[in-house]
Write a protein that holds these residues in place. Structure first.
Motif, PDB file in Angstrom:
ATOM      1  N   TRP A  86       0.855  -1.194   0.000  1.00 15.07           N
ATOM      2  CA  TRP A  86       0.000   0.000   0.000  1.00 15.07           C
ATOM      3  C   TRP A  86       0.880   1.228   0.000  1.00 15.07           C
ATOM      4  CZ3 TRP A  86      -0.555   4.340   3.007  1.00 15.07           C
ATOM      5  CH2 TRP A  86      -1.722   5.101   2.810  1.00 15.07           C
ATOM      6  N   TRP A 138       2.582   8.830   1.078  1.00 12.21           N
ATOM      7  CA  TRP A 138       2.265   8.119   2.325  1.00 12.21           C
ATOM      8  C   TRP A 138       2.655   6.651   2.175  1.00 12.21           C
ATOM      9  CZ3 TRP A 138      -3.421   9.539   4.012  1.00 12.21           C
ATOM     10  CH2 TRP A 138      -3.553  10.932   4.055  1.00 12.21           C
ATOM     11  N   PRO A 162       2.946   2.713   4.477  1.00 14.24           N
ATOM     12  CA  PRO A 162       2.519   1.986   5.687  1.00 14.24           C
ATOM     13  C   PRO A 162       3.706   1.489   6.508  1.00 14.24           C
ATOM     14  CG  PRO A 162       2.403   0.533   3.804  1.00 14.24           C
ATOM     15  CD  PRO A 162       2.854   1.856   3.272  1.00 14.24           C
ATOM     16  N   TYR A 163       4.588   2.395   6.850  1.00 10.90           N
ATOM     17  CA  TYR A 163       5.767   2.059   7.651  1.00 10.90           C
ATOM     18  C   TYR A 163       5.993   3.155   8.682  1.00 10.90           C
ATOM     19  CZ  TYR A 163       6.766  -1.401   4.049  1.00 10.90           C
ATOM     20  OH  TYR A 163       6.677  -2.466   3.189  1.00 10.90           O
ATOM     21  N   LYS A 182       1.737   9.802  10.100  1.00  9.33           N
ATOM     22  CA  LYS A 182       0.419  10.119   9.543  1.00  9.33           C
ATOM     23  C   LYS A 182      -0.653   9.286  10.244  1.00  9.33           C
ATOM     24  CE  LYS A 182      -1.312  12.815   6.292  1.00  9.33           C
ATOM     25  NZ  LYS A 182      -1.013  14.259   6.208  1.00  9.33           N
ATOM     26  N   THR A 198       2.085   4.477   9.992  1.00 14.85           N
ATOM     27  CA  THR A 198       2.014   5.164   8.699  1.00 14.85           C
ATOM     28  C   THR A 198       2.848   6.444   8.769  1.00 14.85           C
ATOM     29  OG1 THR A 198      -0.248   4.366   8.427  1.00 14.85           O
ATOM     30  CG2 THR A 198       0.474   6.092   6.936  1.00 14.85           C
ATOM     31  N   SER A 199       3.547   6.730   7.689  1.00 17.71           N
ATOM     32  CA  SER A 199       4.360   7.949   7.644  1.00 17.71           C
ATOM     33  C   SER A 199       4.217   8.616   6.285  1.00 17.71           C
ATOM     34  CB  SER A 199       5.830   7.622   7.920  1.00 17.71           C
ATOM     35  OG  SER A 199       6.328   6.677   6.991  1.00 17.71           O
TER      36      SER A 199
END
Length: 398
Positions: free
Chosen positions: A307, A323, A325-326, A354, A358-359
């Motif tokens: 993602w 963005w 998912p890490y 985020k 998430t980052s």
């Protein structure tokens, strides 16, 4: 206090982040390729070199400015012409310019309430300056990741004297409304007898999205603030543009706020150079940012990342967000490793959270980015994802 040192490295999380910051800066400066070469990352020698073009934009045999005359007045006249307003005033910062603008409007409307977005710059990044310094009362139309709607302006439950719109709205991804939406929001404010002020720090690059010239965009508002360093690569500074009477009063308040500096010619020269050199190129940067954004999406998909999001999907300006998912430290470490290994820096900025796991980071496309093809972007993504997998694997070791 609990010991937060890593058992394998003997360092704290903060020490690791400080060292990673140093590595990122070093990788950026030594990189053979980057999407942007921003002044904020340049050396003093590189920044001073900007003034090599000073003679192209102003007669250097003229006297230096004194408390806002000379070259500062020339810059103010240039800005007013570009934005189609009667006058403009130079300010050392946008924070000061906007407080002064809205304070002046409050005196005219008799209402110190300012309606704005909950993610607008004054609400998030200025330590409540509107209320603490200028006696203004900000109220939030919305805090959602979009621009305010005409209905929200029209139906807001209390009176306000001014509507402030940040164009583009940076924090949620440099977002812009459509032209139709913008005109409807402005009309809704007018129906409530409110003045309209544009926080146009990055208004310069909105012409592609709106498909309108600067003067037509600025003409929707009663006053407009623009920045000289965010897109034009000037040293600092801002301008407030609007009616002659407003600007005359704004200059008086500029003095009271401590903004009438003795001499400002280096900053004014850098702004004029930016208007001459960078402003005409901004549409090209915006169009290429869309190529980069599409290539990022394709690159992440091809690399098998579960993602990833480019926000907005089609950038409205030459800046946008990515963005992943890490966690922040995982993404940031992978980005630095990829840059160190390849000499190509895809993600030159910091990573911020985020949400849980998430980052996100910001992407800026400028002249240097025009050299990148879509394939170049996808190759850089593949290098980044490979390092991402390495970092994840290392973190999973017992």
């Amino acid at each position: 206090m609990a010991d937060t040192r890593d058992d394998t490295t003997g360092t704290t999380v903060e020490e690791e982040r400080t060292e990673r910051y140093r590595r990122r800066k070093a990788a950026y400066r030594s990189a053979k390729r980057a999407l942007a070469r921003l002044g904020v990352h340049a050396t003093l020698r590189q920044r001073l070199a900007v003034l090599d073009a000073a003679a192209e934009v102003y007669d250097l045999d003229q006297p230096a400015d004194l408390y806002g005359d000379g070259i500062v007045e020339a810059l103010e006249k240039k800005v007013a012409e570009l934005l189609g307003t009667q006058a403009a005033a130079f300010f050392p910062t946008g924070t000061m310019a906007q407080q002064v603008a809205l304070r002046c409007w409050a005196g005219r409307t008799g209402n110190r309430t300012v309606a704005l977005h909950g993610l607008a710059h004054p609400e998030v990044h200025e330590r409540n300056a509107f209320s603490e310094v200028s006696g203004l009362r900000p109220v939030r139309l919305t805090s959602e990741a979009r621009q305010p709607t005409a209905a929200e302006v029209r139906d807001f439950e209390e009176p306000f004297g001014a509507l402030m719109l940040e164009l583009p709205l940076r924090d949620p991804g440099y977002l812009l409304p459509s032209w139709e939406e913008l005109t409807e929001v402005v009309a809704a404010a007018r129906e409530r007898d409110a003045v309209v002020h544009f926080d146009g720090a990055r208004l310069w690059e909105t012409t592609v999205h709106f498909d309108r010239p600067l003067a037509e965009i600025a003409g929707l508002a009663d006053s407009v603030y623009v920045s000289f360093y965010k897109s034009l690569d000037g040293f600092a500074g801002a301008a407030l543009a609007g009616p002659e009477t407003l600007i005359a009063e704004a200059k008086a308040w500029r003095h009271r706020y401590g903004g009438q500096l003795f001499q400002q010619f280096p900053t004014a020269l850098s702004a004029l150079i930016g208007l001459e050199r960078e402003l005409p190129r901004l549409p090209e940067y915006v169009r290429h940012a869309r190529v980069v954004a599409a290539a990022l999406r394709e690159g992440f998909a091809e690399a098998g990342l579960p993602w990833a999001r480019v926000a907005p999907e089609e950038p409205a300006t030459h800046d946008f967000q990515v963005w992943l998912p890490y966690d922040v430290d995982v993404a940031a470490e992978a980005a630095v490793r990829a840059a160190e290994a390849t000499g190509v820096i895809l993600f030159a900025g910091p990573w911020d959270p985020k949400g849980p796991g998430t980052s996100f980071t910001e992407i800026h496309v400028r002249a240097a980015g025009l050299e990148w093809t879509a394939d170049d972007v996808k190759e850089a993504v593949a290098e980044f994802v490979a390092r991402l997998e390495d970092v994840v694997a290392e973190n999973e070791k017992p």
